[in-house]
Write a protein that holds these residues in place. Structure first.
Motif, PDB file in Angstrom:
ATOM      1  N   PHE A  89     -78.042  26.344 -62.247  1.00 14.90           N
ATOM      2  CA  PHE A  89     -79.042  25.055 -62.281  1.00 14.90           C
ATOM      3  C   PHE A  89     -80.238  25.251 -61.371  1.00 14.90           C
ATOM      4  N   GLY A  90     -81.278  24.646 -61.547  1.00 15.72           N
ATOM      5  CA  GLY A  90     -82.605  24.662 -60.803  1.00 15.72           C
ATOM      6  C   GLY A  90     -82.443  23.954 -59.495  1.00 15.72           C
ATOM      7  N   GLY A  91     -83.321  23.725 -58.826  1.00 15.35           N
ATOM      8  CA  GLY A  91     -83.431  23.124 -57.569  1.00 15.35           C
ATOM      9  C   GLY A  91     -83.648  21.521 -57.947  1.00 15.35           C
ATOM     10  N   ILE A  92     -82.964  20.436 -57.254  1.00 14.93           N
ATOM     11  CA  ILE A  92     -83.361  19.118 -57.296  1.00 14.93           C
ATOM     12  C   ILE A  92     -84.700  18.816 -56.779  1.00 14.93           C
ATOM     13  N   ILE A  99     -79.804  17.272 -65.059  1.00 19.41           N
ATOM     14  CA  ILE A  99     -78.661  16.281 -64.715  1.00 19.41           C
ATOM     15  C   ILE A  99     -77.907  16.120 -66.294  1.00 19.41           C
ATOM     16  N   GLU A 100     -78.353  16.380 -67.348  1.00 18.61           N
ATOM     17  CA  GLU A 100     -77.368  16.143 -68.683  1.00 18.61           C
ATOM     18  C   GLU A 100     -76.846  17.437 -68.625  1.00 18.61           C
ATOM     19  N   GLN A 101     -77.183  18.449 -68.027  1.00 20.05           N
ATOM     20  CA  GLN A 101     -76.012  19.651 -68.003  1.00 20.05           C
ATOM     21  C   GLN A 101     -74.947  19.411 -67.360  1.00 20.05           C
ATOM     22  N   ILE A 105     -70.978  19.367 -68.009  1.00 16.27           N
ATOM     23  CA  ILE A 105     -69.737  19.853 -67.470  1.00 16.27           C
ATOM     24  C   ILE A 105     -68.689  19.031 -66.957  1.00 16.27           C
ATOM     25  N   GLY A 106     -69.253  18.027 -66.414  1.00 10.21           N
ATOM     26  CA  GLY A 106     -68.307  16.729 -65.782  1.00 10.21           C
ATOM     27  C   GLY A 106     -67.363  17.294 -64.767  1.00 10.21           C
ATOM     28  N   PRO A 107     -67.915  17.792 -63.526  1.00  9.06           N
ATOM     29  CA  PRO A 107     -67.145  18.324 -62.349  1.00  9.06           C
ATOM     30  C   PRO A 107     -66.510  16.849 -61.524  1.00  9.06           C
ATOM     31  N   ASP A 108     -65.671  17.117 -60.873  1.00 10.97           N
ATOM     32  CA  ASP A 108     -65.085  16.191 -60.033  1.00 10.97           C
ATOM     33  C   ASP A 108     -66.000  15.655 -58.910  1.00 10.97           C
ATOM     34  N   ILE A 109     -66.879  16.533 -58.588  1.00  9.09           N
ATOM     35  CA  ILE A 109     -67.695  16.412 -57.347  1.00  9.09           C
ATOM     36  C   ILE A 109     -68.820  17.345 -57.495  1.00  9.09           C
ATOM     37  N   VAL A 110     -70.491  16.659 -57.220  1.00 12.89           N
ATOM     38  CA  VAL A 110     -71.310  17.452 -56.895  1.00 12.89           C
ATOM     39  C   VAL A 110     -71.597  17.353 -55.503  1.00 12.89           C
ATOM     40  N   GLU A 127     -77.087   7.773 -58.891  1.00 14.74           N
ATOM     41  CA  GLU A 127     -76.528   6.557 -59.791  1.00 14.74           C
ATOM     42  C   GLU A 127     -76.272   7.103 -61.114  1.00 14.74           C
ATOM     43  N   LYS A 128     -77.005   8.150 -61.489  1.00 10.01           N
ATOM     44  CA  LYS A 128     -76.702   8.443 -63.022  1.00 10.01           C
ATOM     45  C   LYS A 128     -75.487   9.239 -62.828  1.00 10.01           C
TER      46      LYS A 128
END
Length: 365
Positions: A89-92, A99-101, A105-110, A127-128
Motif C-alpha cells: 500500500f501507499g501511505g495514508i 482503502i478498497e484494496q 483483502i479483509g484483514p482481522d485488523i489494520v 469509519e469505512k
C-alpha cells in the motif's frame, strides 16, 4: 487497564477491548489471524514477538521498508522470500493508501502508526473499515517512542497472542536502558552538549533535528544535553546553521540509512545491516565540511558519530541509548557493549542473524 475481556472464556479468538496509544477503545477478536501494517517498518516489532514466520499474518503492508531500509528488507527477504508477494500500500498521509484494496483483502485488523492519525481521520478510514467489520488500532514507535513503546508492544502482544513474549522483550528493554540511566544517576557526570541531525545529507537543507522526544530524549537518557530541545517545540523540526555555530556543541550525532530509493547517490550516511563502514565514514566526514559545522568543537575534535536512522521508528531504542552513552561518557561506560546487546536481541527475539553496520564514528580515527 490496557486490555479487558469483553466476553469471558478462553476460546481461540475472543473479543477483547484494546486501548490504543491514541486512547481509543477498540474491540478486536484476538488473537488475529491476518493483519495489514500501515507501515512496513512495523515489522521490526512484529518480528520480535512472533516466534515463527514474522510475515505469516501479514496480508498487506505499506511499501516503505524496501525503500527506507532496503538492507533490512534484503536480510528478511533472504530467509522469507514470500515477502515479495505480500500486497503493498501507499501511505495514508500522502493519500495513496488504497482503502478498497484493504477492504478486499479483509484483514482481522489494520495497525497504523500514530503519526498517521490526522490523515486517517481526514480520510474517514476508521469509519469505512468499521463499516465492513475491520478494526483499526494505533501504535507508536516514532512520535513519542520513549512514552509509547511499552504500550505498543503490549498491544501487539495481545493481537498476536504473544503477551508473555512481549513482557519478556519489555523487561529486556527496560533492564538494558537501566544499565545507562542508573549509572548516570549515581555518577552524575558533566553532560556534553549534543547536536542531533536527523537524516543528515538526505537533502541540501541544514539541519533537521529532534525536540524533546525520539532521539532528542534518547540522547538525554544517554547523558547528553539535546541542543535543540528548547528550539524545536515538537518531536521533529529544523535548526538554523547559525544556531549550531553559536551553540558550539561538544558532540554531533547524525542519523543515516541506505536511501538510494529516495535520493540516489546522496550525501546521506548509509547505515544498517551489512553497510559499508569505509563509505559511511567518508560520507560522515564530508558532512562535517558544511558551513554549519565550521569551527564547531565537535567537528574539530572528531566527536562526530552516525547511527542507523531506523532506531527512531522501532522498539530497539535501547541499543542506541547504550551506544550514545558510550560515546558521550567513554570512561563511565567502558564496559558497556551495545553490539553485544544488539546481538542478544537478535538471538533471543529476532528470526534473523545480527549483521554489523549500524554505527560509525569519526572519533575512532
Amino acid at each position: 487497564m490496557l486490555v479487558t475481556c469483553a466476553i469471558g472464556g478462553v476460546a481461540l479468538a475472543d473479543p477483547v477491548t484494546i486501548t490504543d496509544v491514541a486512547g481509543r477503545s477498540v474491540e478486536v477478536d484476538a488473537p488475529v489471524k491476518t493483519m495489514i501494517l500501515g507501515e512496513g517498518r512495523l515489522i521490526y516489532a512484529v518480528a520480535a514477538l512472533e516466534d515463527g514466520d514474522p510475515f505469516a499474518r501479514v496480508v498487506g503492508w505499506r511499501d516503505d521498508l524496501g525503500k527506507a531500509d532496503p538492507a533490512t528488507y534484503a536480510v528478511y527477504q533472504a530467509k522469507y522470500p514470500q515477502i515479495d508477494a505480500i500486497p503493498t500500500f501507499g501511505g495514508i498521509k500522502d493519500g495513496t493508501f488504497d482503502i478498497e484494496q484493504a477492504i478486499t483483502i479483509g484483514p482481522d485488523i489494520v495497525v497504523m502508526n500514530l503519526e498517521a492519525k490526522g490523515a486517517t481521520e481526514d480520510a474517514g478510514l476508521i469509519e469505512k473499515l468499521a463499516a465492513v467489520g475491520i478494526p483499526l488500532v494505533y501504535i507508536d514507535f516514532r512520535d513519542a517512542p520513549i512514552a509509547n513503546t511499552t504500550q505498543s508492544l503490549e498491544i501487539l502482544g495481545t493481537l498476536l497472542d504473544k503477551e508473555a513474549r512481549a513482557k519478556e522483550l519489555i523487561d529486556f528493554r527496560d533492564s538494558e536502558i537501566a544499565k545507562v540511566t542508573d549509572r548516570l544517576r549515581e555518577a552524575n557526570p558533566e553532560k556534553p552538549l549534543v547536536f542531533l541531525e536527523r537524516a543528515a545529507g538526505y537533502s541540501e537543507e541544514c539541519c533537521m533535528s529532534f525536540g524533546n522526544e525520539n532521539f532528542g530524549l534518547m540522547v538525554e537518557m544517554a547523558g547528553g544535553i539535546n541542543m535543540a530541545k528548547d528550539i524545536i517545540p515538537g518531536t521533529f523540526g529544523t535548526v538554523n546553521p547559525e544556531q549550531i555555530i553559536a551553540s558550539d556543541p561538544d558532540a554531533v550525532i547524525v542519523t543515516g540509512a541506505e536511501w538510494d530509493a529516495y535520493v540516489p547517490g546522496g550525501a546521506w550516511v548509509g547505515l544498517g545491516p551489512n553497510s559499508d563502514p569505509e563509505k559511511a565514514h567518508e560520507k560522515l566526514a564530508n558532512l562535517m565540511k558544511r558551513p554549519a559545522f565550521t569551527g564547531v568543537k565537535a567537528a574539530e575534535t572528531n566527536n562526530v558519530h552516525g547511527v542507523w536512522h531506523q532506531f527512531y521508528n522501532s522498539p530497539y531504542q535501547f541499543i542506541v541509548i547504550q551506544q550514545m552513552a558510550k560515546w558521550l561518557h567513554p570512561d563511565l561506560f567502558a564496559d558497556l557493549d551495545p553490539e553485544a546487546t544488539f546481538k542478544e536481541l537478535h538471538a533471543r527475539f529476532l528470526p534473523v542473524d545480527y549483521d554489523e553496520g549500524y554505527f560509525v564514528s569519526l572519533s575512532e580515527d
